[in-house]
Design a protein around this motif. Structure first.
Motif, PDB file in Angstrom:
ATOM      1  N   THR A   1       0.901  -1.149   0.046  1.00  0.00           N
ATOM      2  CA  THR A   1      -0.087  -0.008  -0.007  1.00  0.00           C
ATOM      3  C   THR A   1       0.835   1.337  -0.369  1.00  0.00           C
ATOM      4  O   THR A   1       0.660   2.341  -0.961  1.00  0.00           O
ATOM      5  CB  THR A   1      -0.894  -0.131   1.455  1.00  0.00           C
ATOM      6  N   SER A   2       1.766   1.346   0.954  1.00  0.00           N
ATOM      7  CA  SER A   2       2.682   2.442   1.392  1.00  0.00           C
ATOM      8  C   SER A   2       3.517   2.686  -0.115  1.00  0.00           C
ATOM      9  O   SER A   2       3.921   3.859  -0.355  1.00  0.00           O
ATOM     10  CB  SER A   2       3.332   2.338   2.434  1.00  0.00           C
ATOM     11  N   ASN A   3       4.010   1.564  -0.546  1.00  0.00           N
ATOM     12  CA  ASN A   3       5.222   1.957  -1.831  1.00  0.00           C
ATOM     13  C   ASN A   3       4.633   1.963  -3.337  1.00  0.00           C
ATOM     14  O   ASN A   3       5.351   2.511  -4.135  1.00  0.00           O
ATOM     15  CB  ASN A   3       6.378   1.076  -1.652  1.00  0.00           C
ATOM     16  N   VAL A   4       3.359   1.133  -3.281  1.00  0.00           N
ATOM     17  CA  VAL A   4       3.060   0.958  -4.666  1.00  0.00           C
ATOM     18  C   VAL A   4       1.703   1.646  -4.778  1.00  0.00           C
ATOM     19  O   VAL A   4       1.433   2.581  -5.848  1.00  0.00           O
ATOM     20  CB  VAL A   4       2.924  -0.538  -5.042  1.00  0.00           C
ATOM     21  N   MET A   5       0.585   1.405  -4.209  1.00  0.00           N
ATOM     22  CA  MET A   5      -0.551   2.126  -4.348  1.00  0.00           C
ATOM     23  C   MET A   5      -0.571   3.381  -4.075  1.00  0.00           C
ATOM     24  O   MET A   5      -1.190   4.413  -4.873  1.00  0.00           O
ATOM     25  CB  MET A   5      -1.708   1.525  -3.234  1.00  0.00           C
ATOM     26  N   THR A   6       0.285   4.213  -3.254  1.00  0.00           N
ATOM     27  CA  THR A   6       0.132   5.538  -2.812  1.00  0.00           C
ATOM     28  C   THR A   6       0.854   6.241  -4.327  1.00  0.00           C
ATOM     29  O   THR A   6       0.549   7.470  -4.471  1.00  0.00           O
ATOM     30  CB  THR A   6       0.887   5.911  -1.818  1.00  0.00           C
ATOM     31  N   THR A   7       1.989   5.599  -4.649  1.00  0.00           N
ATOM     32  CA  THR A   7       2.687   6.213  -5.858  1.00  0.00           C
ATOM     33  C   THR A   7       1.623   6.336  -6.870  1.00  0.00           C
ATOM     34  O   THR A   7       1.762   7.212  -7.828  1.00  0.00           O
ATOM     35  CB  THR A   7       3.883   5.052  -6.123  1.00  0.00           C
ATOM     36  N   GLN A   8       0.817   5.044  -7.228  1.00  0.00           N
ATOM     37  CA  GLN A   8      -0.073   5.314  -8.460  1.00  0.00           C
ATOM     38  C   GLN A   8      -1.053   6.427  -8.043  1.00  0.00           C
ATOM     39  O   GLN A   8      -1.424   7.276  -9.154  1.00  0.00           O
ATOM     40  CB  GLN A   8      -0.720   3.922  -8.273  1.00  0.00           C
ATOM     41  N   ARG A   9      -1.521   6.871  -6.743  1.00  0.00           N
ATOM     42  CA  ARG A   9      -2.408   7.958  -6.633  1.00  0.00           C
ATOM     43  C   ARG A   9      -1.911   9.025  -6.895  1.00  0.00           C
ATOM     44  O   ARG A   9      -2.524   9.903  -7.254  1.00  0.00           O
ATOM     45  CB  ARG A   9      -2.940   7.773  -5.154  1.00  0.00           C
TER      46      ARG A   9
ATOM     47  N   VAL B   1       9.838  13.687  -8.894  1.00  0.00           N
ATOM     48  CA  VAL B   1      11.183  12.733  -8.499  1.00  0.00           C
ATOM     49  C   VAL B   1      10.681  11.609  -7.542  1.00  0.00           C
ATOM     50  O   VAL B   1      10.300  11.883  -6.124  1.00  0.00           O
ATOM     51  CB  VAL B   1      12.055  13.536  -8.054  1.00  0.00           C
ATOM     52  N   LEU B   2      11.185  10.373  -7.764  1.00  0.00           N
ATOM     53  CA  LEU B   2      10.681   9.226  -6.977  1.00  0.00           C
ATOM     54  C   LEU B   2      11.913   8.459  -6.254  1.00  0.00           C
ATOM     55  O   LEU B   2      12.902   8.532  -6.997  1.00  0.00           O
ATOM     56  CB  LEU B   2      10.214   8.155  -7.864  1.00  0.00           C
ATOM     57  N   ALA B   3      11.788   8.334  -5.094  1.00  0.00           N
ATOM     58  CA  ALA B   3      12.711   7.811  -4.242  1.00  0.00           C
ATOM     59  C   ALA B   3      12.936   6.210  -4.398  1.00  0.00           C
ATOM     60  O   ALA B   3      11.586   5.488  -4.070  1.00  0.00           O
ATOM     61  CB  ALA B   3      12.799   7.952  -2.918  1.00  0.00           C
ATOM     62  N   SER B   4      13.752   5.670  -5.119  1.00  0.00           N
ATOM     63  CA  SER B   4      13.802   4.335  -5.310  1.00  0.00           C
ATOM     64  C   SER B   4      14.982   3.801  -4.257  1.00  0.00           C
ATOM     65  O   SER B   4      15.579   4.395  -3.540  1.00  0.00           O
ATOM     66  CB  SER B   4      13.854   3.766  -6.720  1.00  0.00           C
ATOM     67  N   SER B   5      15.309   2.702  -4.691  1.00  0.00           N
ATOM     68  CA  SER B   5      16.332   1.832  -3.780  1.00  0.00           C
ATOM     69  C   SER B   5      17.484   1.030  -4.588  1.00  0.00           C
ATOM     70  O   SER B   5      16.816   0.398  -5.766  1.00  0.00           O
ATOM     71  CB  SER B   5      15.599   1.240  -2.739  1.00  0.00           C
TER      72      SER B   5
ATOM     73  N   LEU C   1      10.723  -1.518  -7.141  1.00  0.00           N
ATOM     74  CA  LEU C   1      10.682  -1.824  -8.444  1.00  0.00           C
ATOM     75  C   LEU C   1       9.277  -1.575  -9.156  1.00  0.00           C
ATOM     76  O   LEU C   1       9.067  -0.751 -10.157  1.00  0.00           O
ATOM     77  CB  LEU C   1      11.078  -3.191  -8.834  1.00  0.00           C
ATOM     78  N   ALA C   2       8.344  -1.976  -8.494  1.00  0.00           N
ATOM     79  CA  ALA C   2       7.107  -1.747  -9.156  1.00  0.00           C
ATOM     80  C   ALA C   2       6.607  -0.200  -9.093  1.00  0.00           C
ATOM     81  O   ALA C   2       5.840   0.038  -9.832  1.00  0.00           O
ATOM     82  CB  ALA C   2       5.923  -2.502  -8.030  1.00  0.00           C
ATOM     83  N   ALA C   3       6.933   0.531  -7.753  1.00  0.00           N
ATOM     84  CA  ALA C   3       6.660   1.872  -8.137  1.00  0.00           C
ATOM     85  C   ALA C   3       7.524   2.492  -9.128  1.00  0.00           C
ATOM     86  O   ALA C   3       6.909   3.387  -9.877  1.00  0.00           O
ATOM     87  CB  ALA C   3       7.145   2.387  -6.846  1.00  0.00           C
ATOM     88  N   GLU C   4       8.926   2.121  -9.462  1.00  0.00           N
ATOM     89  CA  GLU C   4       9.675   2.404 -10.409  1.00  0.00           C
ATOM     90  C   GLU C   4       8.912   2.335 -11.630  1.00  0.00           C
ATOM     91  O   GLU C   4       8.621   3.300 -12.632  1.00  0.00           O
ATOM     92  CB  GLU C   4      10.912   2.105 -10.626  1.00  0.00           C
ATOM     93  N   ARG C   5       8.463   1.257 -12.214  1.00  0.00           N
ATOM     94  CA  ARG C   5       7.850   0.763 -13.326  1.00  0.00           C
ATOM     95  C   ARG C   5       6.538   1.580 -13.622  1.00  0.00           C
ATOM     96  O   ARG C   5       6.047   1.907 -14.614  1.00  0.00           O
ATOM     97  CB  ARG C   5       7.727  -0.772 -13.501  1.00  0.00           C
ATOM     98  N   LEU C   6       5.690   1.785 -12.405  1.00  0.00           N
ATOM     99  CA  LEU C   6       4.595   2.355 -12.624  1.00  0.00           C
ATOM    100  C   LEU C   6       4.708   3.951 -12.760  1.00  0.00           C
ATOM    101  O   LEU C   6       4.283   4.412 -13.887  1.00  0.00           O
ATOM    102  CB  LEU C   6       3.761   2.460 -11.133  1.00  0.00           C
ATOM    103  N   ALA C   7       5.761   4.680 -12.554  1.00  0.00           N
ATOM    104  CA  ALA C   7       6.048   6.079 -12.373  1.00  0.00           C
ATOM    105  C   ALA C   7       6.541   6.092 -14.038  1.00  0.00           C
ATOM    106  O   ALA C   7       6.263   6.904 -14.775  1.00  0.00           O
ATOM    107  CB  ALA C   7       6.996   6.357 -11.538  1.00  0.00           C
TER     108      ALA C   7
ATOM    109  N   VAL D   1       9.176  11.936 -15.251  1.00  0.00           N
ATOM    110  CA  VAL D   1       9.556  11.074 -14.097  1.00  0.00           C
ATOM    111  C   VAL D   1      11.040  10.948 -14.042  1.00  0.00           C
ATOM    112  O   VAL D   1      11.845  10.406 -15.096  1.00  0.00           O
ATOM    113  CB  VAL D   1       8.820   9.768 -13.858  1.00  0.00           C
ATOM    114  N   VAL D   2      11.879  11.184 -12.989  1.00  0.00           N
ATOM    115  CA  VAL D   2      13.076  10.680 -12.507  1.00  0.00           C
ATOM    116  C   VAL D   2      13.181   9.846 -11.324  1.00  0.00           C
ATOM    117  O   VAL D   2      12.609  10.380 -10.310  1.00  0.00           O
ATOM    118  CB  VAL D   2      14.342  11.737 -12.493  1.00  0.00           C
ATOM    119  N   ALA D   3      13.300   8.583 -11.424  1.00  0.00           N
ATOM    120  CA  ALA D   3      13.456   7.839 -10.280  1.00  0.00           C
ATOM    121  C   ALA D   3      14.891   7.633  -9.770  1.00  0.00           C
ATOM    122  O   ALA D   3      15.623   7.109 -10.708  1.00  0.00           O
ATOM    123  CB  ALA D   3      12.893   6.388 -10.734  1.00  0.00           C
ATOM    124  N   LEU D   4      15.244   7.690  -8.498  1.00  0.00           N
ATOM    125  CA  LEU D   4      16.333   7.711  -7.958  1.00  0.00           C
ATOM    126  C   LEU D   4      16.730   6.496  -7.097  1.00  0.00           C
ATOM    127  O   LEU D   4      16.065   6.207  -6.336  1.00  0.00           O
ATOM    128  CB  LEU D   4      16.757   8.951  -7.293  1.00  0.00           C
ATOM    129  N   ARG D   5      17.555   5.727  -7.452  1.00  0.00           N
ATOM    130  CA  ARG D   5      18.095   4.489  -6.871  1.00  0.00           C
ATOM    131  C   ARG D   5      19.083   4.951  -6.002  1.00  0.00           C
ATOM    132  O   ARG D   5      20.410   4.739  -6.112  1.00  0.00           O
ATOM    133  CB  ARG D   5      18.423   3.359  -7.833  1.00  0.00           C
TER     134      ARG D   5
END
Length: 338
Positions: free
Chosen positions: A117-125, A139-143, A172-178, A191-195
């Protein structure tokens, strides 16, 4: 009218325009609070969102202590799943999405629903809200956890991700969504996702390795060392991570993933040796077996970060750990152990 955007590369201003109004999710967190302080210092107004109320969460209160009184800062104490996000995204020149549940080891078992919920669903919303409101950049915080074991060389953004933990899977799911949202025809939000690779420094989370090492020095209580100490990490000082994050707000990109690391790797034994040198104490440890999801080595190839963000980390491990140790000594109750 779209907000003007200042070009920020590696923390340096290259133009007269500026980030005037931004949103930071996870503002009460470690990186989020440092990022917000830097943005406010540069003249931006920041709307910060976090579900942890400072009145009930000591860590959130500590991280927000120097922010809440600043005139350019507004705090919203709510969960991203419960907010009208379009209302808060409206008018933002950038959204920095740092909210989420961290940690590899706790992500196994019953807590996975919260990670999802916190890492994927909120990102989609949030992506839906940004697209609806015409936000130009998220700008998305990834890992680095998305890489898994990696190769016998520093990890590159084009490597096949093979996360070894539920946490890594959700990042990774949040990244791919973004990236999917950014590549959708006619979408206004890039979008820029930062690992991020093992970010440390003052206010670091208490479950992270360098915090635990310095805490052991401070309290003389042994820390649990998972593995034999030869495992290696690419440690990134928080100020360097923040510089890269701000640069990502205006980097020339449509849908990009970028590594943010410290520039070299160190073994955990080296971290223990550095801590002993900085504090003057040997670090007491209790050895334990490696945990599920832990990887042997993390290392970031920073070629793309230098090209796209003009990012070059500037803080050595010994300098960063020294700053974190000085911060630890100034925390309430720190000196009772001396």
């Amino acid at each position: 009218m779209r907000q003007r955007t200042r070009i920020l590369n590696g923390g340096k201003v290259n133009g007269p325009q500026q980030l005037e109004h931004v949103v930071v999710t996870g503002v009460a967190g470690f990186i989020g609070s440092h990022l917000t302080a830097a943005l406010l210092k540069q003249g931006a107004s920041v709307l910060g969102i976090d579900r942890r109320p400072p009145s009930h969460d000591p860590t959130a209160a500590q991280n927000l202590a120097d922010l809440t009184a600043q005139p350019g800062f507004t705090l919203v104490e709510r969960d991203l799943m419960d907010l009208d996000l379009e209302r808060f995204a409206k008018g933002a020149s950038a959204v920095f999405h740092l909210a989420g549940v961290p940690g590899v080891r706790p992500s196994w078992g019953d807590r996975f629903a919260d990670y999802l919920t916190s890492n994927v669903m909120t990102t989609q919303r949030l992506l839906e809200a940004c697209a609806a409101m015409g936000v130009p950049r998220l700008v998305l915080a990834s890992s680095s956890s998305v890489y898994g074991t990696g190769a016998d060389r520093p990890s590159r953004e084009e490597d096949l991700p093979t996360p070894l933990s539920p946490y890594g899977v959700t990042k990774l799911a949040a990244e791919r969504l973004a990236l999917a949202y950014a590549l959708r025809p006619s979408t206004p939000t890039s979008v820029v996702a930062l690992r991020y690779f093992t970010v440390y420094g003052p206010q670091q989370r208490s479950d992270m390795a360098i915090y635990r090492v310095l805490e052991a020095a401070l309290t003389r209580r042994p820390m649990r060392l998972y593995g034999d100490g030869t495992q290696r990490r690419d440690f990134t000082y928080v100020d360097d991570a923040v510089a890269a994050t701000i640069a990502a707000a205006s980097a020339p990109a449509r849908a990009e993933v970028v590594n943010v690391g410290g520039g070299r790797t160190y073994s955990m034994q080296h971290v223990l040796d550095c801590a002993a040198e900085i504090t003057g104490f040997d670090i007491p440890i209790i050895r334990a077996s490696r945990q599920s999801g832990d990887v042997e080595t993390t290392a970031a190839d920073l070629t793309k970060a230098e090209r796209l963000l003009r990012y070059r980390p500037s803080t050595s491990l010994i300098e960063g750990m020294t700053s974190q140790w000085k911060w630890a000594l100034n925390q309430p109750g720190a000196l009772w152990a001396q």
